[in-house]
Write an enzyme that holds these catalytic residues in place. Structure first.
Site, PDB file in Angstrom:
ATOM      1  CD  GLU A 354      -3.266   0.683   2.044  1.00  0.00           C
ATOM      2  OE1 GLU A 354      -4.234  -0.028   1.737  1.00  0.00           O
ATOM      3  OE2 GLU A 354      -3.163   1.226   3.160  1.00  0.00           O
ATOM      4  CG  HIS A 385       6.126 -29.386   4.353  1.00  0.00           C
ATOM      5  ND1 HIS A 385       6.593 -30.657   4.093  1.00  0.00           N
ATOM      6  CD2 HIS A 385       6.856 -28.935   5.394  1.00  0.00           C
ATOM      7  CE1 HIS A 385       7.545 -30.964   4.961  1.00  0.00           C
ATOM      8  NE2 HIS A 385       7.724 -29.922   5.766  1.00  0.00           N
ATOM      9  CE  LYS A 500     -11.585   2.263   0.715  1.00  0.00           C
ATOM     10  NZ  LYS A 500     -11.009   3.266   1.602  1.00  0.00           N
TER      11      LYS A 500
END
Ligand SMILES: O=P(O)(O)OC[C@H]1O[C@](O)(CO)[C@@H](O)[C@@H]1O
Length: 523
Positions: A354, A385, A500
């Site tokens: 960000e 793994h 948004k």
């Protein structure tokens, strides 16, 4: 002070002309002992497995001097407007101590303001923990639930989890903490289902006081309290707010108390402000918060040195830029060999991506070089793994940042086949560094490891509050220095707005409630 793009720097051109060191050749004991810098009194940064030598280091020092990186840091802590996009100061360092000058803004001494909030947090959390402040039905609070998202969730959640084991072994009395962040109603419901509401205190955290997810989850929680059927329960006595004084939440009468930050603390840099301190202090006590803040402050002080041989955050930043802009590696993995740091990579993802995921410089001009890398990570040995196959043998080289500790937090361990679990964990950590650096020849190409894959290591004796504070601040300062190197404003986040706006358009009845219908309706 001058601000200029990285590709106009003379030292950067010199750096680009140097040949990278071959890690299959250079890793040796002497280098491992000397290629390291203190990030604070308790945290070390080791860069022995980076593809560089003394020559690169001297050019990186020139680059730092030419771009005036520590002068820019000084300007920031002295209270200059460094968030140029939003015309704001950047003051998160002040939440943990004085690094620069006294900063006056909004008609007040900002250091005094943050200290006052801390002192209020101490008084409040002491009262809750001692049972002086109780729930509306007279029962002591045993659980705290933070409602927030992004910086109001990731950092606080990561630090809360990171200290649980240490606080348990220290015998610190604890309040259980939970977190609600996602607007997915299942996130809130899964938490609410487990709560004894009479004994739960909610911490509503939103700097802006306008974040859709957080306000929705607040309403969901209030509804759950009202519908609980518990006689006499009053939602406002079970909620505190952490917000800025100018936000709509600040004047809300439906909370028990409110603690403040301000516009000069970016969400992703807010873990050491009231955003992180309220929940940490309620859960583990104020002394733990103090240790955490002191560790962060130490790392901030270390970040002032203009010498890369004394400034781990600066060197880490410069080496990251070397990997990104000279060797062209597009991502970085954060690999803590510590289960306690399970959410730390997620916090760093927001902090780094960000802040430095930008394509224009601080003057709004398009950049012609890559900036922030993609950040991802998981604790070892789980990651081994999972995605390490690609890291060892994939076609992209992914630089790695390992984090390790000599001693576990609970200090409870057993010997199996001649070694403890902690020894196994750390054996894996160092084995990975060597495997990535040196690789392995094999006549079967499928079993061939090319090696020459760079990594660095941040390590300490044990993950305690002070070490955690240093670790957090180290990364904040690294990201800040990289922003200076790329000539970015690391302190705004316009890239989150468009989504948004479009989501609001959908909600305002643009089209349909089915996913595909609303998708088409937006076009
Ligand atoms: O604390 P607030 O104002 O609710 O913001 C939450 C998060 O939203 C963002 O603004 C991004 O949408 C982050 O930067 C911030 O941490």
């Amino acid at each position: 002070m001058t601000y200029k793009n990285l590709d106009t720097s003379t030292a950067f051109k010199t750096l680009g002309a140097l040949e990278a060191s071959d890690l299959r050749q250079v890793l040796n004991p002497e280098r491992i002992k000397t290629y390291q810098v203190k990030a604070s009194d308790t945290l070390m940064y080791n860069y022995a497995a980076m593809p560089i030598d003394e020559h690169h280091l001297s050019v990186l020092q020139q680059l730092s001097d030419e771009l005036q990186l520590t002068q820019k840091y000084q300007a920031l802590v002295d209270g200059n407007v460094m968030n140029t996009g939003e015309n704001r100061l950047v003051l998160h360092h002040l939440t943990r101590g004085q690094v620069g000058k006294t900063v006056e803004a909004d008609g007040e001494d900002k250091g005094a303001f943050y200290r006052e909030q801390l002192s209020r947090i101490k008084t409040f959390s002491d009262a809750v923990r001692s049972g002086t402040i109780v729930g509306s039905t007279g029962k002591r609070f045993t659980t705290v639930v933070q409602i927030g998202i992004g910086g109001s969730d990731l950092g606080p959640r990561a630090i809360y989890l990171a200290l649980k084991g240490w606080c348990t072994r220290e015998g610190i009395e604890q309040l259980n903490a939970q977190f609600i962040s996602n607007v997915d109603p299942d996130d809130a419901q899964a938490v609410i289902e487990q709560l004894d509401l009479e004994r739960t205190l909610f911490i509503l955290v939103s700097k802006s006081g306008t974040t859709l997810e957080t306000l929705t989850n607040r309403d969901l929680v209030i509804e759950a309290i009202k519908k609980s059927g518990i006689t006499g329960i009053d939602p406002s006595a079970h909620m505190v707010a952490v917000t800025s004084k100018s936000s709509p939440l600040a004047s809300s009468s439906s909370v028990l108390d409110a603690f403040f930050i301000d516009d000069y603390i970016g969400g992703r840099y807010s873990s050491t402000s009231a955003v992180g301190a309220v929940i940490l202090s309620l859960a583990y006590g104020f002394e733990t918060v103090q240790l955490f803040l002191e560790g962060a402050h130490q790392a901030d002080l270390a970040a002032q040195s203009p010498k890369i041989s004394e400034n781990a955050a600066l060197l880490d930043a410069l080496l990251g830029v070397y990997l990104r802009n000279v060797l062209h590696y597009p991502s970085t993995a954060i690999l803590p060999y510590s289960q306690a740091l399970s959410r730390f990579p997620a916090h760093l993802q927001q902090l780094d991506m960000e802040s430095n995921g930008k394509h224009v410089n601080r003057d709004g001009e398009t950049l012609s070089y890559p900036t922030g890398p993609v950040i991802f990570g998981e604790p070892g040995t789980n990651g081994q793994h999972s995605f390490y196959q690609l890291l060892h043998q994939g076609t992209d080289i992914v630089p790695l940042q390992f984090i390790g500790f000599s001693v576990s937090q609970y200090e409870k361990d057993i010997q199996v086949e001649g070694s403890s679990s902690q020894e196994k964990l750390n054996a894996n950590l160092v084995a990975q560094i060597v495997a990535f650096a040196r690789g392995k020849d094999d006549t079967n190409p499928n079993k061939q490891f090319c090696g020459n894959r760079p990594s660095s290591l941040l390590y300490a004796k044990q993950l305690n509050p002070s070490v955690l504070g240093s670790l957090l601040a180290h990364y904040e300062n690294k990201v800040m220095f990289q922003g200076f190197i790329w000539n970015l404003n690391s302190f705004d986040q316009e890239g989150v707005q468009l989504g948004k706006v479009l989501a609001t358009k959908v909600l305002n009845g643009c089209e349909g409630d089915e996913v595909l219908e609303s998708f088409i309706g937006l076009l």
